[in-house]
Design a protein around this motif. Structure first.
Motif, PDB file in Angstrom:
ATOM      1  N   TYR A  44      19.326 -22.709 112.411  1.00 51.95           N
ATOM      2  CA  TYR A  44      19.948 -23.106 113.560  1.00 51.95           C
ATOM      3  C   TYR A  44      20.567 -22.130 114.073  1.00 51.95           C
ATOM      4  N   LYS A  45      21.580 -21.548 113.343  1.00 55.01           N
ATOM      5  CA  LYS A  45      22.843 -20.845 114.159  1.00 55.01           C
ATOM      6  C   LYS A  45      21.959 -19.541 114.572  1.00 55.01           C
ATOM      7  N   LYS A  46      21.212 -18.872 113.732  1.00 53.03           N
ATOM      8  CA  LYS A  46      20.432 -17.547 114.191  1.00 53.03           C
ATOM      9  C   LYS A  46      19.664 -17.949 115.210  1.00 53.03           C
ATOM     10  N   SER A  47      18.914 -18.915 115.099  1.00 50.35           N
ATOM     11  CA  SER A  47      17.901 -19.226 116.167  1.00 50.35           C
ATOM     12  C   SER A  47      18.790 -19.379 117.391  1.00 50.35           C
ATOM     13  N   TYR A  48      19.721 -20.213 117.762  1.00 46.28           N
ATOM     14  CA  TYR A  48      20.350 -20.449 118.937  1.00 46.28           C
ATOM     15  C   TYR A  48      20.933 -18.912 119.329  1.00 46.28           C
ATOM     16  N   GLN A  49      21.546 -18.301 118.562  1.00 50.44           N
ATOM     17  CA  GLN A  49      22.233 -16.849 118.837  1.00 50.44           C
ATOM     18  C   GLN A  49      21.033 -16.044 119.767  1.00 50.44           C
ATOM     19  N   ALA A  50      19.953 -16.059 118.894  1.00 50.30           N
ATOM     20  CA  ALA A  50      18.727 -15.181 119.232  1.00 50.30           C
ATOM     21  C   ALA A  50      18.222 -15.576 120.507  1.00 50.30           C
ATOM     22  N   ALA A  51      18.094 -16.946 120.761  1.00 49.87           N
ATOM     23  CA  ALA A  51      17.538 -17.247 121.959  1.00 49.87           C
ATOM     24  C   ALA A  51      18.571 -17.026 123.244  1.00 49.87           C
ATOM     25  N   MET A  52      19.892 -17.147 122.807  1.00 54.45           N
ATOM     26  CA  MET A  52      20.942 -16.683 123.980  1.00 54.45           C
ATOM     27  C   MET A  52      20.972 -15.187 124.470  1.00 54.45           C
ATOM     28  N   ARG A  53      20.622 -14.251 123.201  1.00 56.55           N
ATOM     29  CA  ARG A  53      20.503 -13.055 123.660  1.00 56.55           C
ATOM     30  C   ARG A  53      19.202 -12.765 124.314  1.00 56.55           C
ATOM     31  N   ASN A  54      18.267 -13.459 123.990  1.00 60.36           N
ATOM     32  CA  ASN A  54      16.932 -13.204 124.552  1.00 60.36           C
ATOM     33  C   ASN A  54      17.062 -13.348 126.206  1.00 60.36           C
ATOM     34  N   LEU A  55      17.671 -14.658 126.420  1.00 60.35           N
ATOM     35  CA  LEU A  55      18.012 -14.937 127.912  1.00 60.35           C
ATOM     36  C   LEU A  55      18.808 -14.106 128.558  1.00 60.35           C
ATOM     37  N   HIS A  56      19.684 -13.418 127.787  1.00 58.31           N
ATOM     38  CA  HIS A  56      20.887 -12.451 128.529  1.00 58.31           C
ATOM     39  C   HIS A  56      20.093 -11.374 128.794  1.00 58.31           C
ATOM     40  N   SER A  57      19.303 -10.939 127.910  1.00 58.61           N
ATOM     41  CA  SER A  57      18.637  -9.596 128.051  1.00 58.61           C
ATOM     42  C   SER A  57      17.850  -9.418 129.496  1.00 58.61           C
ATOM     43  N   THR A  58      17.443 -10.682 130.161  1.00 56.12           N
ATOM     44  CA  THR A  58      16.749 -10.524 131.369  1.00 56.12           C
ATOM     45  C   THR A  58      17.877 -10.408 132.621  1.00 56.12           C
ATOM     46  N   MET A  59      18.923 -10.482 132.231  1.00 58.40           N
ATOM     47  CA  MET A  59      20.036 -10.820 133.410  1.00 58.40           C
ATOM     48  C   MET A  59      20.801  -9.362 133.776  1.00 58.40           C
ATOM     49  N   GLY A  60      20.013  -8.246 133.471  1.00 58.92           N
ATOM     50  CA  GLY A  60      20.581  -6.935 133.805  1.00 58.92           C
ATOM     51  C   GLY A  60      21.312  -6.531 135.225  1.00 58.92           C
ATOM     52  N   ALA A  61      20.390  -7.297 136.180  1.00 60.23           N
ATOM     53  CA  ALA A  61      20.927  -7.123 137.690  1.00 60.23           C
ATOM     54  C   ALA A  61      21.954  -7.875 137.757  1.00 60.23           C
ATOM     55  N   VAL A  62      22.241  -9.092 137.277  1.00 58.56           N
ATOM     56  CA  VAL A  62      23.173 -10.136 137.403  1.00 58.56           C
ATOM     57  C   VAL A  62      24.733  -9.703 137.027  1.00 58.56           C
ATOM     58  N   THR A  63      25.419  -9.131 138.069  1.00 57.58           N
ATOM     59  CA  THR A  63      26.751  -8.315 137.573  1.00 57.58           C
ATOM     60  C   THR A  63      27.712  -8.639 138.751  1.00 57.58           C
ATOM     61  N   TYR A  64      28.777  -8.456 138.340  1.00 61.35           N
ATOM     62  CA  TYR A  64      30.124  -8.824 139.358  1.00 61.35           C
ATOM     63  C   TYR A  64      30.200  -7.724 140.242  1.00 61.35           C
ATOM     64  N   LYS A  65      30.178  -7.740 141.357  1.00 61.02           N
ATOM     65  CA  LYS A  65      30.396  -6.682 142.309  1.00 61.02           C
ATOM     66  C   LYS A  65      31.544  -6.823 143.239  1.00 61.02           C
ATOM     67  N   PRO A  66      32.779  -6.381 143.019  1.00 63.70           N
ATOM     68  CA  PRO A  66      33.890  -6.840 143.775  1.00 63.70           C
ATOM     69  C   PRO A  66      33.598  -6.444 145.398  1.00 63.70           C
ATOM     70  N   LYS A  67      33.832  -7.559 146.238  1.00 61.87           N
ATOM     71  CA  LYS A  67      33.558  -7.096 147.603  1.00 61.87           C
ATOM     72  C   LYS A  67      34.671  -6.177 148.132  1.00 61.87           C
ATOM     73  N   ILE A  68      34.356  -5.344 149.156  1.00 62.75           N
ATOM     74  CA  ILE A  68      35.650  -4.583 149.683  1.00 62.75           C
ATOM     75  C   ILE A  68      35.117  -4.565 151.248  1.00 62.75           C
ATOM     76  N   THR A  69      36.180  -4.877 151.787  1.00 61.82           N
ATOM     77  CA  THR A  69      35.965  -4.612 153.569  1.00 61.82           C
ATOM     78  C   THR A  69      36.935  -3.568 154.062  1.00 61.82           C
ATOM     79  N   ILE A  70      36.422  -2.680 154.533  1.00 64.66           N
ATOM     80  CA  ILE A  70      37.247  -1.185 154.970  1.00 64.66           C
ATOM     81  C   ILE A  70      37.134  -1.094 156.598  1.00 64.66           C
TER      82      ILE A  70
END
Length: 241
Positions: free
Chosen positions: A121-147
């Protein structure tokens, strides 16, 4: 006709996902529950701490709901998204996905499915979580700046520069080692690169620097033998550089 329909469906899905990412990237904080809904124990199988670790890789400040929140988050919880792992019904595999909700309990982002067929169970849930995270490469925090941009003078004495009304607002896009600054027409005005010194950027391809002086930022560069100084009011939303 069938091919056109499939193409339109894919196109709609693409822009929907892109829109989600653009909304998520505006949030600095993500709150992760210390106990996921379908578990009986706190941080069971280290899933909450693993989710915190993985989302930190995407540039977010990730806080367990049992931890003390930063002062700005305590003052306004709407600065954060709340994460939760949703378990899908499945007999022979672990299947989960991630939801991020805003302070109005509206879903801002839904990840792709993460799966694992490991029996432990532990290995399975952790592997599944890492698996879904691997698809989130473009989901990043980008601080807004107004100039707010205003050219003050050429060959000016820095100490003579005074505060004046604003003229143009630029928006940033994070690039490797710095920011790309665009106007309202999405035209790149200039790039700035990080340095090892606080509040100082190198201006790419302009033989100059951008640095902070008091409440303002000054862009100083040369055109031929002429020194040009431009004054900016730069607001880093959530945090300063």
């Amino acid at each position: 006709m069938k091919n056109i329909f499939i193409f339109l469906c894919v196109l709609i899905s693409f822009y929907s996902a892109l829109g989600q990412e653009r909304k998520v990237e505006n949030y600095k904080y993500i709150i992760v529950p210390n106990k996921l809904d379908f578990f009986n124990e706190i941080d069971q199988y280290q899933t909450s701490s693993l989710l915190q670790f993985l989302l930190q890789k995407n540039g977010f400040t990730v806080i367990l709901d049992s931890e003390q929140y930063p002062l700005e988050l305590r003052a306004d919880l709407c600065k954060a998204l709340t994460a939760n792992i949703i378990k899908e019904a499945s007999l022979f595999k672990t299947s989960i996905h991630l939801e991020l909700k805003d302070c109005f309990n509206q879903v801002v982002y839904t990840s792709n499915e993460g799966t694992s067929r490991l029996k432990d169970y532990k290995k399975s849930y952790q592997a599944a979580m890492r698996n879904l995270h691997s698809t989130m490469g473009a989901v990043t925090y980008k601080p807004k700046i107004t100039i707010e941009r205003l050219i003050i003078s050429k060959d000016a004495d820095i100490d003579s520069i005074e505060s004046k009304d604003t003229r143009t607002i630029l928006s940033p896009q994070i690039i490797e080692n710095g920011y790309q600054l665009l106007n309202a027409d999405a035209k790149i005005i200039f790039d700035v690169l990080n340095t090892s010194l606080p509040n100082i950027f190198v201006v790419k391809d302009r033989n100059g620097i951008l640095y902070k002086k008091g409440a303002y930022w000054l862009l100083e560069y040369f055109e031929g033998d002429k020194r040009i100084i431009e004054q900016f009011t730069i607001h880093f939303v959530e945090e300063d550089h």
